[in-house]
Each structure stands twice: as structure tokens, then as C-alpha cells.
Write a protein that holds these residues in place. Sequence first.
Motif, PDB file in Angstrom:
ATOM      1  N   GLY A 269       0.807  -1.209   0.000  1.00 52.92           N
ATOM      2  CA  GLY A 269       0.000   0.000   0.000  1.00 52.92           C
ATOM      3  C   GLY A 269       0.843   1.263   0.000  1.00 52.92           C
ATOM      4  N   ASP A 270       0.151   2.382  -0.179  1.00 52.76           N
ATOM      5  CA  ASP A 270       0.806   3.683  -0.151  1.00 52.76           C
ATOM      6  C   ASP A 270       0.714   4.279   1.252  1.00 52.76           C
ATOM      7  OD1 ASP A 270       1.425   3.713  -2.905  1.00 52.76           O
ATOM      8  OD2 ASP A 270      -0.625   4.349  -3.387  1.00 52.76           O
TER       9      ASP A 270
ATOM     10  N   ALA B  87       9.787   1.879   6.077  1.00 53.63           N
ATOM     11  CA  ALA B  87      10.605   0.748   6.508  1.00 53.63           C
ATOM     12  C   ALA B  87       9.822  -0.219   7.385  1.00 53.63           C
ATOM     13  CB  ALA B  87      11.836   1.255   7.267  1.00 53.63           C
ATOM     14  N   ASP B  88       8.784   0.268   8.034  1.00 55.77           N
ATOM     15  CA  ASP B  88       8.046  -0.552   8.996  1.00 55.77           C
ATOM     16  C   ASP B  88       6.562  -0.647   8.631  1.00 55.77           C
ATOM     17  OD1 ASP B  88       8.063  -2.139  11.321  1.00 55.77           O
ATOM     18  OD2 ASP B  88       7.376  -0.471  12.573  1.00 55.77           O
ATOM     19  N   LEU B  89       6.221  -0.370   7.363  1.00 52.02           N
ATOM     20  CA  LEU B  89       4.813  -0.231   6.988  1.00 52.02           C
ATOM     21  C   LEU B  89       3.963  -1.468   7.287  1.00 52.02           C
ATOM     22  CD1 LEU B  89       2.697   1.675   5.843  1.00 52.02           C
ATOM     23  CD2 LEU B  89       3.279   0.839   3.547  1.00 52.02           C
ATOM     24  N   PRO B  90       4.402  -2.687   6.973  1.00 56.94           N
ATOM     25  CA  PRO B  90       3.535  -3.844   7.279  1.00 56.94           C
ATOM     26  C   PRO B  90       3.174  -3.947   8.763  1.00 56.94           C
ATOM     27  CG  PRO B  90       5.273  -4.484   5.760  1.00 56.94           C
ATOM     28  CD  PRO B  90       5.606  -3.104   6.227  1.00 56.94           C
ATOM     29  N   ALA B  91       4.151  -3.736   9.642  1.00 58.99           N
ATOM     30  CA  ALA B  91       3.867  -3.814  11.077  1.00 58.99           C
ATOM     31  C   ALA B  91       2.989  -2.661  11.529  1.00 58.99           C
ATOM     32  CB  ALA B  91       5.178  -3.808  11.862  1.00 58.99           C
ATOM     33  N   ILE B  92       3.210  -1.485  10.966  1.00 54.23           N
ATOM     34  CA  ILE B  92       2.379  -0.328  11.322  1.00 54.23           C
ATOM     35  C   ILE B  92       0.931  -0.584  10.941  1.00 54.23           C
ATOM     36  CG2 ILE B  92       1.893   2.086  10.756  1.00 54.23           C
ATOM     37  CD1 ILE B  92       4.933   2.491  10.501  1.00 54.23           C
ATOM     38  N   ARG B  93       0.714  -1.144   9.766  1.00 55.83           N
ATOM     39  CA  ARG B  93      -0.662  -1.378   9.314  1.00 55.83           C
ATOM     40  C   ARG B  93      -1.363  -2.421  10.188  1.00 55.83           C
ATOM     41  NH1 ARG B  93      -2.063  -0.829   3.129  1.00 55.83           N
ATOM     42  NH2 ARG B  93      -3.962  -0.178   4.199  1.00 55.83           N
ATOM     43  N   ARG B  94      -0.611  -3.373  10.692  1.00 53.90           N
ATOM     44  CA  ARG B  94      -1.207  -4.337  11.631  1.00 53.90           C
ATOM     45  C   ARG B  94      -1.613  -3.648  12.934  1.00 53.90           C
ATOM     46  NH1 ARG B  94      -0.841  -9.836  11.055  1.00 53.90           N
ATOM     47  NH2 ARG B  94      -0.082 -10.496   9.023  1.00 53.90           N
TER      48      ARG B  94
ATOM     49  N   SER C  30      -1.336  -7.334  -3.473  1.00 55.35           N
ATOM     50  CA  SER C  30      -0.950  -7.330  -4.888  1.00 55.35           C
ATOM     51  C   SER C  30      -0.456  -5.981  -5.358  1.00 55.35           C
ATOM     52  CB  SER C  30      -2.149  -7.733  -5.762  1.00 55.35           C
ATOM     53  OG  SER C  30      -2.679  -8.962  -5.345  1.00 55.35           O
ATOM     54  N   GLY C  31      -0.667  -4.935  -4.549  1.00 57.45           N
ATOM     55  CA  GLY C  31      -0.344  -3.600  -5.021  1.00 57.45           C
ATOM     56  C   GLY C  31      -1.302  -3.182  -6.126  1.00 57.45           C
ATOM     57  N   LEU C  32      -1.020  -2.045  -6.724  1.00 57.30           N
ATOM     58  CA  LEU C  32      -1.855  -1.538  -7.820  1.00 57.30           C
ATOM     59  C   LEU C  32      -0.960  -1.331  -9.037  1.00 57.30           C
ATOM     60  CD1 LEU C  32      -4.731  -0.707  -8.546  1.00 57.30           C
ATOM     61  CD2 LEU C  32      -4.200   1.599  -7.744  1.00 57.30           C
ATOM     62  N   PRO C  33      -0.714  -2.419  -9.799  1.00 59.21           N
ATOM     63  CA  PRO C  33       0.202  -2.313 -10.935  1.00 59.21           C
ATOM     64  C   PRO C  33      -0.297  -1.318 -11.979  1.00 59.21           C
ATOM     65  CG  PRO C  33      -0.279  -4.613 -10.396  1.00 59.21           C
ATOM     66  CD  PRO C  33      -1.256  -3.772  -9.638  1.00 59.21           C
ATOM     67  N   ALA C  34       0.638  -0.675 -12.638  1.00 56.80           N
ATOM     68  CA  ALA C  34       0.274   0.200 -13.745  1.00 56.80           C
ATOM     69  C   ALA C  34      -0.320  -0.627 -14.876  1.00 56.80           C
ATOM     70  CB  ALA C  34       1.512   0.953 -14.224  1.00 56.80           C
ATOM     71  N   ASP C  35      -1.112   0.008 -15.706  1.00 56.01           N
ATOM     72  CA  ASP C  35      -1.750  -0.698 -16.825  1.00 56.01           C
ATOM     73  C   ASP C  35      -0.704  -1.447 -17.639  1.00 56.01           C
ATOM     74  OD1 ASP C  35      -4.189   0.260 -16.090  1.00 56.01           O
ATOM     75  OD2 ASP C  35      -4.256   1.883 -17.557  1.00 56.01           O
TER      76      ASP C  35
ATOM     77  N   THR D 281      -1.546   6.066   8.654  1.00 55.76           N
ATOM     78  CA  THR D 281      -0.741   6.104   7.425  1.00 55.76           C
ATOM     79  C   THR D 281      -1.612   6.167   6.179  1.00 55.76           C
ATOM     80  OG1 THR D 281      -0.623   3.684   7.217  1.00 55.76           O
ATOM     81  CG2 THR D 281       1.120   4.773   8.495  1.00 55.76           C
ATOM     82  N   GLN D 282      -2.864   5.764   6.297  1.00 54.51           N
ATOM     83  CA  GLN D 282      -3.731   5.632   5.131  1.00 54.51           C
ATOM     84  C   GLN D 282      -4.731   6.776   4.985  1.00 54.51           C
ATOM     85  OE1 GLN D 282      -3.036   2.925   3.049  1.00 54.51           O
ATOM     86  NE2 GLN D 282      -1.362   2.968   4.539  1.00 54.51           N
ATOM     87  N   VAL D 283      -4.833   7.624   6.000  1.00 52.52           N
ATOM     88  CA  VAL D 283      -5.879   8.650   6.012  1.00 52.52           C
ATOM     89  C   VAL D 283      -5.261  10.011   6.288  1.00 52.52           C
ATOM     90  CG1 VAL D 283      -7.969   9.438   7.163  1.00 52.52           C
ATOM     91  CG2 VAL D 283      -7.604   6.998   6.796  1.00 52.52           C
TER      92      VAL D 283
END
Length: 280
Positions: free
Chosen positions: A44-45, A58-65, A87-92, A234-236
Motif C-alpha cells: 500500500g501507499d 521501513a516498517d509499513l507492514p507492522a504499522i498497518r497491523r 498485490s499492489g496496484l500495478p500500472a496498466d 498512514t492511510q488517512v
Amino acid sequence: MTLRLLSVHAHPDDESSKGAATLARYAAEGVDVLVATCTGGERGDVLNPVLDTTETWADLPAIRRREVAAAAEILGVRQRFLGLVDSGLPADGDPLPDGCFAALPLSAAAAPLVALMREFRPQVVITYDETGGYPHPDHIRTHEVTVEAFTAAADPARYRGSGDPWQPQKLYYQATLSRAWFQTLHDATLAAGLESSMAEVLDELPPDKLPVTTRIRCEAFFATRDRALLAHATQVDPAHPFFAHSREIERQAWPYEDYHLAHPPPGPNLEDDLFSGVTP
């Protein structure tokens, strides 16, 4: 009869931005509410500019948890990760990352949810429609795996070894944050003599296509919804236009959250309870 509600989402924060006031209301009424989060949001962003730092990334996965745990506590619900990879949001035109949620075979992607349904045994399940609400590959895949699990969890010949069969009785799709919602709040804000921040959003939104079959009164929990959403720091971005409109106007103009009953086929009358018609 113990009532159990399962809400299936793609990433941490989705449970707080889509139908959160409904979850809080049912939890407060004694329903056992469980949020299933398919992925950890690893790709995610960071949408809050204040937290867009090297340390956060650097710590985004743990922060999101930690964020989703805080949000679940605010809503009064339980939450479970299904262990699949964002999966992320791949470009077209870009391929999906190897091994990610949206790239797995459907049976592999659905297996953790089948096991959870058989363990938790919900009567009612909520997820996204076939569009995913917006075209993120994980949201579309969340719809696909929930529809698969909704029927497969009851079949003892499928997904062997993942618990005793269980058939939920009702499946709903989210119909929140519709064009009708934005338009109604925009009009009510202007009618109150206030400036609306929703005109820009309305310029981009297509007409609503998902029929609303069910409206849940939950205006008493809008503040709870907002606190849960802001827990995903982080998301809002607190400066986002969503937080600009008057909550009192919202409570008066649109005091509910909307859903589409996908199974069984809806009746002619608008529902006001997700558990309407549920039997022991």
C-alpha cells in the motif's frame, strides 16, 4: 441463537472506510462481528503526508497491523488476517507480482476464507460486488474468494481438512459511498448555507449501478466510524474532504449505510436489518 457477522475486506483500513458504522452498531447490540482482512497491505501507499517518511516505509507492514488492531478495538469487533500477500496496484499492462493474492489460483486464494467461515460459522457475510468497489485487483479478488467461500464452505467434498461444513444464510455487497450519498450530502450542505467539498468528487463519479436492498440505521456510530478510520494514520489524511462535511448534516440527511443483498434474491421491500429472515 448467537448472531455472527463476517465482513471480508482486502486490506487494513477497508473495514473502517466501508460499512464501519454498521459493524459498530451490531457489535454494540451483542452480535459477534469478525473482520477478515485478506492481505496485510504490504504494497500500500502512505496517504498521510505527515507520515510519509523513510521510517514509516521501513516498517509499513507492522504499522498497518497495529493500525487495524486499534481500529477493531474502537469498533468493538474482532479482526483476523488471512495471510495473503498484497498485490499492489500495478500500472496498466504491468504483471501482478508473483505469489500475490490476485495472482493465486482461486482455490488457493479462497482456502483461508473457507477455513475461517467453517470455524466462525457466520449467518451473514458482507463483501464487495464484482467491481470491487473500485478496480484494485485485491478488491476484485476479495469479491471472487468470498463468493467462492460462501458456497464452498458448505460442501464437504471441497476444501477437505479445513473444518466442518457451514453454510452462511445471507451474502451482502457494500453499497456505501455511492454517488447518491455524495449528491445528498452535497445538496444538504449547500442548503444549510455551507460550502461543500463534494462537487469535485461528483464530477468524477459514474451513476450508481448496484441496487440498494438494505439500509442500516447507524448514525449513532458515525463518530465511532471516524475514529476507527483515523486510527489508520498512514492511510488517512485528516485534511481529506471526507472529514470536511458536517456530521450533524450527515446524520440528518443520510443516517444509514447501504447494502445490496446478493443471496438469497431480495424481496420487494427495503430491509432494515442484515439478519432479517435468518433462522437457527
